[in-house]
Write a protein that holds these residues in place. Structure first.
Motif, mmCIF file in Angstrom:
data_model
loop_
_atom_site.group_PDB
_atom_site.id
_atom_site.type_symbol
_atom_site.label_atom_id
_atom_site.label_comp_id
_atom_site.label_asym_id
_atom_site.label_seq_id
_atom_site.Cartn_x
_atom_site.Cartn_y
_atom_site.Cartn_z
ATOM 1 N N ARG A 48 43.291 29.478 -13.308
ATOM 2 C CA ARG A 48 44.356 28.814 -13.207
ATOM 3 C C ARG A 48 45.844 29.660 -13.248
ATOM 4 O O ARG A 48 46.833 29.145 -12.551
ATOM 5 C CB ARG A 48 44.483 27.574 -14.330
ATOM 6 C CG ARG A 48 43.307 26.606 -14.195
ATOM 7 C CD ARG A 48 43.298 25.870 -15.122
ATOM 8 N NE ARG A 48 41.970 25.295 -15.513
ATOM 9 C CZ ARG A 48 41.527 24.548 -16.619
ATOM 10 N NH1 ARG A 48 42.489 24.263 -17.533
ATOM 11 N NH2 ARG A 48 40.317 24.331 -16.922
ATOM 12 N N TYR A 49 45.908 30.537 -13.773
ATOM 13 C CA TYR A 49 47.229 31.404 -13.930
ATOM 14 C C TYR A 49 47.021 32.633 -13.250
ATOM 15 O O TYR A 49 48.131 33.274 -12.789
ATOM 16 C CB TYR A 49 47.421 31.574 -15.254
ATOM 17 C CG TYR A 49 48.144 30.562 -16.013
ATOM 18 C CD1 TYR A 49 49.675 30.330 -16.513
ATOM 19 C CD2 TYR A 49 47.290 29.549 -16.491
ATOM 20 C CE1 TYR A 49 50.117 29.286 -16.962
ATOM 21 C CE2 TYR A 49 47.946 28.395 -17.280
ATOM 22 C CZ TYR A 49 49.160 28.402 -17.251
ATOM 23 O OH TYR A 49 49.901 27.319 -17.941
ATOM 24 N N ARG A 70 47.560 32.783 -6.053
ATOM 25 C CA ARG A 70 48.786 33.740 -5.988
ATOM 26 C C ARG A 70 49.889 33.219 -5.444
ATOM 27 O O ARG A 70 50.977 33.793 -6.139
ATOM 28 C CB ARG A 70 48.240 34.331 -4.513
ATOM 29 C CG ARG A 70 47.309 35.698 -4.869
ATOM 30 C CD ARG A 70 47.360 36.686 -3.663
ATOM 31 N NE ARG A 70 46.731 36.054 -2.566
ATOM 32 C CZ ARG A 70 45.329 35.910 -2.103
ATOM 33 N NH1 ARG A 70 44.593 36.394 -2.825
ATOM 34 N NH2 ARG A 70 45.091 35.306 -0.969
ATOM 35 N N SER A 71 50.125 31.936 -5.003
ATOM 36 C CA SER A 71 51.336 31.485 -4.867
ATOM 37 C C SER A 71 52.116 31.144 -6.066
ATOM 38 O O SER A 71 53.236 30.960 -6.119
ATOM 39 C CB SER A 71 51.168 30.418 -3.781
ATOM 40 O OG SER A 71 50.750 29.381 -4.262
ATOM 41 N N LEU A 72 51.407 30.957 -7.146
ATOM 42 C CA LEU A 72 51.948 30.550 -8.370
ATOM 43 C C LEU A 72 53.042 31.678 -8.920
ATOM 44 O O LEU A 72 53.997 31.547 -9.246
ATOM 45 C CB LEU A 72 50.900 30.370 -9.357
ATOM 46 C CG LEU A 72 51.558 29.639 -10.734
ATOM 47 C CD1 LEU A 72 51.850 28.406 -10.489
ATOM 48 C CD2 LEU A 72 50.175 29.725 -11.777
ATOM 49 N N ALA A 73 52.306 32.768 -8.828
ATOM 50 C CA ALA A 73 53.102 34.170 -9.466
ATOM 51 C C ALA A 73 54.016 34.530 -8.249
ATOM 52 O O ALA A 73 55.308 34.858 -8.800
ATOM 53 C CB ALA A 73 52.033 35.147 -9.298
ATOM 54 N N ALA A 116 41.844 28.255 -2.506
ATOM 55 C CA ALA A 116 42.091 28.133 -4.063
ATOM 56 C C ALA A 116 42.630 29.487 -4.417
ATOM 57 O O ALA A 116 43.814 29.332 -5.213
ATOM 58 C CB ALA A 116 40.852 28.006 -4.489
ATOM 59 N N GLU A 117 42.118 30.612 -4.039
ATOM 60 C CA GLU A 117 42.842 31.874 -4.266
ATOM 61 C C GLU A 117 44.250 32.037 -4.098
ATOM 62 O O GLU A 117 45.096 32.618 -4.589
ATOM 63 C CB GLU A 117 41.889 32.999 -3.634
ATOM 64 C CG GLU A 117 40.852 33.056 -4.581
ATOM 65 C CD GLU A 117 40.035 34.540 -4.199
ATOM 66 O OE1 GLU A 117 40.252 35.085 -3.279
ATOM 67 O OE2 GLU A 117 38.688 34.465 -4.648
#
Lengths: 149, 186
Positions: free
Chosen positions: B142-143, B35-38, B30-31
């Motif tokens: 979430r972000y 991280r991959s979003l940013a 989940a973490e």
């Protein structure tokens, strides 16, 4: 035992009616650092301490103060989750594990005691020692017979 | 009998360890996803903006990100106790006034904060853009928000664009982010 129970119940009631900042700091979580308030010096933790002091001064009970903080920050602000819904597992599982461990210990202790209580029949021929090798015993008998002769 | 008890105990212990390892793996995964979003944004990708629905600070209903589809959204995470948030508040207000007629919404997410303090902040800095209150900070994870303030830009197509701004956002960063969000239509 009864006196101890009365003392504990009295202390809990006093804590509920007249909470102290120190005990609430141990029972509440700082939202930004996920440690208890007692361990946090973050800006929001300082702000929460100010809030708690003001509510204590206003005469709020411990439950009332916690309810107000839950309303602001959600149940995550409580160090111990309330015992309802899915949270019941957090309270019940340790007790279930403790009960299972106690039963297992009792079972093992009973078995060990039974093993200890069973008398060990001494073998008169060995005088309590391990039996000799038959070949060695035969040679010993021969030597003794020769010596006696 | 004793052998069976021993076997069952061993199986229970292995099951508990496996369960704990699975929980650890789930948490790490989940973490890594957050991280991959940013990371994806920094790599020039345009991932879907994580959705949310949060009550308005003034108590008049709630706002969901889905309801703002078709608009360019500046999502600003802040709290009244955050010092740098005071610095950027006038810039966000100015951007809201300048761009709102072009279909831009500046949305402040006040998180991990007392409502009363947040209302005081809004009054003190004359903020007129919509502010929602996320007391528990559910939107932060979430972000992947790591501190306040933090600003993200959501395009008209509901996807993240530009760069994540950690710390007080500058006027230049706001203009760049908003223009990219307005351009992101498909």
């Amino acid at each position: 035992m009864g006196v101890l129970a009365l003392v504990l119940v009295g202390a809990a009631a006093a804590s509920e009616e007249r909470p102290t900042l120190e005990e609430l700091e141990r029972e509440l979580i700082c939202p930004t650092c996920n440690t208890t308030l007692a361990m946090s010096s973050s800006p929001i933790a300082d702000r929460m301490r100010v809030f708690i002091r003001s509510r204590i001064a206003a005469g709020d009970t411990k439950s009332e103060i916690k309810a107000k903080l839950v309303d602001e920050f959600g149940e995550e602000v409580l160090a111990a989750p309330p015992a309802r819904g899915f949270n019941v597992l957090a309270w019940a599982l340790p007790m279930v594990f403790a009960a299972v461990a106690a039963i297992a210990l009792a079972f093992l202790a009973r078995r060990w005691r039974r093993e200890e209580d069973e008398p060990i029949e001494p073998d008169p021929s060995t005088n309590g020692r391990a039996p000799l090798d038959p070949e060695l015993e035969r040679r010993l008998d021969e030597e003794l017979a020769r010596f006696e002769a | 009998m004793a052998g069976r008890v021993k076997l069952l105990s061993q199986a229970a212990a292995v099951s508990v360890v496996a369960l704990l390892l699975a929980l650890l793996g789930w948490q790490v995964a989940a973490e890594a996803n957050v991280r991959s979003l940013a990371d994806r944004l920094e790599a020039g990708e345009s991932p879907e903006a994580p959705g949310f629905e949060v009550p308005l600070l003034n108590g008049e209903g709630s706002i969901s990100l889905a309801s703002l589809r078709g608009k360019a959204v500046v999502v600003n995470f802040w709290a009244s106790w955050c010092e740098p948030c005071k610095e950027e508040a006038p810039r966000l207000e100015a951007a809201w006034k300048r761009y709102r007629d072009r279909g831009v919404v500046v949305l402040g997410i006040d998180a991990q904060d007392f409502r009363g303090d947040a209302r005081g902040f809004v009054a003190r800095y004359g903020i007129t853009y919509p502010i929602v209150h996320d007391g528990p900070g559910a939107t932060l994870g979430r972000y992947g928000v790591t501190g306040f303030p933090e600003t993200w830009f959501v395009g008209r197509n509901g996807r993240l664009v530009g760069a994540r701004i950690q710390g007080p956002v500058s006027e230049e960063e706001l203009v760049q982010g908003i223009e990219r969000a307005l351009e992101a239509t498909s």
